[in-house]
Design a protein around this motif. Sequence first.
Motif, short mmCIF file in Angstrom:
data_model
loop_
_atom_site.label_atom_id
_atom_site.label_comp_id
_atom_site.label_asym_id
_atom_site.label_seq_id
_atom_site.Cartn_x
_atom_site.Cartn_y
_atom_site.Cartn_z
N ASN A 26 76.44 20.12 65.96
CA ASN A 26 75.13 20.77 65.90
C ASN A 26 74.83 21.58 67.16
OD1 ASN A 26 74.86 19.42 63.50
ND2 ASN A 26 73.40 17.91 64.27
N VAL A 27 75.51 21.23 68.26
CA VAL A 27 75.32 21.93 69.52
C VAL A 27 76.55 22.75 69.90
CG1 VAL A 27 74.89 21.62 72.00
CG2 VAL A 27 73.70 20.18 70.35
N ILE A 28 77.71 22.15 69.80
CA ILE A 28 78.94 22.80 70.25
C ILE A 28 79.25 24.06 69.44
CG2 ILE A 28 81.44 22.54 70.51
CD1 ILE A 28 79.84 20.98 72.58
N LEU A 29 79.18 23.99 68.12
CA LEU A 29 79.51 25.16 67.30
C LEU A 29 78.58 26.34 67.55
CD1 LEU A 29 80.56 23.45 63.97
CD2 LEU A 29 82.04 24.56 65.64
N PRO A 30 77.26 26.15 67.52
CA PRO A 30 76.39 27.30 67.79
C PRO A 30 76.57 27.86 69.21
CG PRO A 30 75.12 25.52 66.84
CD PRO A 30 76.48 24.99 67.10
N LEU A 31 76.78 26.99 70.20
CA LEU A 31 76.98 27.48 71.56
C LEU A 31 78.29 28.25 71.69
CD1 LEU A 31 75.67 24.67 73.93
CD2 LEU A 31 74.83 27.01 73.71
N THR A 32 79.31 27.82 70.99
CA THR A 32 80.58 28.53 71.01
C THR A 32 80.42 29.91 70.38
OG1 THR A 32 81.80 26.44 70.89
CG2 THR A 32 83.00 28.44 70.29
N ILE A 33 79.72 29.98 69.27
CA ILE A 33 79.46 31.26 68.61
C ILE A 33 78.60 32.15 69.51
CG2 ILE A 33 78.29 32.36 66.66
CD1 ILE A 33 79.15 29.82 65.03
N LEU A 34 77.58 31.56 70.10
CA LEU A 34 76.70 32.31 70.99
C LEU A 34 77.48 32.91 72.16
CD1 LEU A 34 73.82 33.22 71.63
CD2 LEU A 34 73.53 31.06 72.87
N ARG A 35 78.35 32.11 72.74
CA ARG A 35 79.15 32.61 73.87
C ARG A 35 80.07 33.75 73.42
NH1 ARG A 35 79.74 34.88 78.28
NH2 ARG A 35 81.56 34.32 79.51
N ALA A 92 65.21 26.41 78.13
CA ALA A 92 65.02 26.25 76.69
C ALA A 92 64.28 27.44 76.09
CB ALA A 92 64.26 24.95 76.39
N ASP A 93 63.21 27.87 76.74
CA ASP A 93 62.45 29.02 76.23
C ASP A 93 63.28 30.30 76.32
OD1 ASP A 93 60.22 27.46 75.67
OD2 ASP A 93 59.37 27.77 77.67
N ASP A 107 72.51 35.55 61.50
CA ASP A 107 71.66 34.45 61.04
C ASP A 107 72.30 33.08 61.22
OD1 ASP A 107 73.60 34.64 59.12
OD2 ASP A 107 72.23 34.81 57.42
N VAL A 108 73.40 33.01 61.91
CA VAL A 108 74.13 31.76 62.07
C VAL A 108 73.29 30.71 62.78
CG1 VAL A 108 75.27 32.45 64.23
CG2 VAL A 108 76.32 30.73 62.77
N PHE A 109 72.41 31.12 63.69
CA PHE A 109 71.62 30.15 64.44
C PHE A 109 70.53 29.52 63.58
CE2 PHE A 109 73.38 33.27 67.40
CZ PHE A 109 74.26 32.43 68.04
N GLN A 110 70.04 30.26 62.60
CA GLN A 110 69.10 29.68 61.64
C GLN A 110 69.82 28.67 60.76
OE1 GLN A 110 69.29 33.07 62.10
NE2 GLN A 110 67.34 33.43 63.10
N TYR A 111 71.04 28.98 60.39
CA TYR A 111 71.84 28.08 59.56
C TYR A 111 72.00 26.72 60.25
CZ TYR A 111 75.88 26.03 57.25
OH TYR A 111 76.72 25.18 56.61
N LYS A 116 65.85 24.07 67.00
CA LYS A 116 65.43 22.67 66.98
C LYS A 116 66.29 21.85 67.94
CE LYS A 116 66.51 19.43 63.99
NZ LYS A 116 66.90 18.87 62.72
N GLU A 117 67.58 22.16 67.98
CA GLU A 117 68.49 21.44 68.89
C GLU A 117 68.16 21.76 70.34
OE1 GLU A 117 70.43 19.13 67.83
OE2 GLU A 117 70.16 19.61 65.72
N ILE A 118 67.80 23.00 70.62
CA ILE A 118 67.43 23.38 71.99
C ILE A 118 66.22 22.58 72.44
CG2 ILE A 118 66.51 25.26 73.41
CD1 ILE A 118 68.15 27.19 71.61
N LEU A 119 65.24 22.47 71.57
CA LEU A 119 64.02 21.70 71.91
C LEU A 119 64.35 20.23 72.09
CD1 LEU A 119 61.46 23.42 69.52
CD2 LEU A 119 61.76 23.77 71.99
#
Length: 125
Positions: A26-35, A92-93, A107-111, A116-119
């Motif tokens: 829930n954290v690693i995959l979106p952060l990897t995509i974001l990077r 976070a903000d 839209d991957v981050f909405q998926y 929510k994970e950041i918060l």
Amino acid sequence: MSTLGSFIWSIADQLRGPYRPNQYGNVILPLTILRRLDCILEPDRETVRELAAKYDNPNRLRIEVKKATGRPFYNTSNYSFANLLADADGLADNLADYIDRFSPDVDVFQYFDFKKEILALRDVS
């Protein structure tokens, strides 16, 4: 083990408090995509910001960014991986702002419901 593998496991070690192993993705995959997106967008970041200041219409902005960069997606935030930590208290903000300012087709981050994970991560730190 590779350096990258060691780095990823070190992140997993930090997540062990608020997350169970089956939740790491829930954290690693979106952060990897974001990077990865951050690296792709880096060379044209200033060009996109200038275009965003010039064009309010999102359809026109998409067309102009495509012409200028050759990419169909963009990010208009003033943040990047390079400067997100400059304001550690607002991380976070700032990260949420960075994610919100991707073009609508990213839209991957909405998926992943990543905001929510950041918060959640902010609240446990």
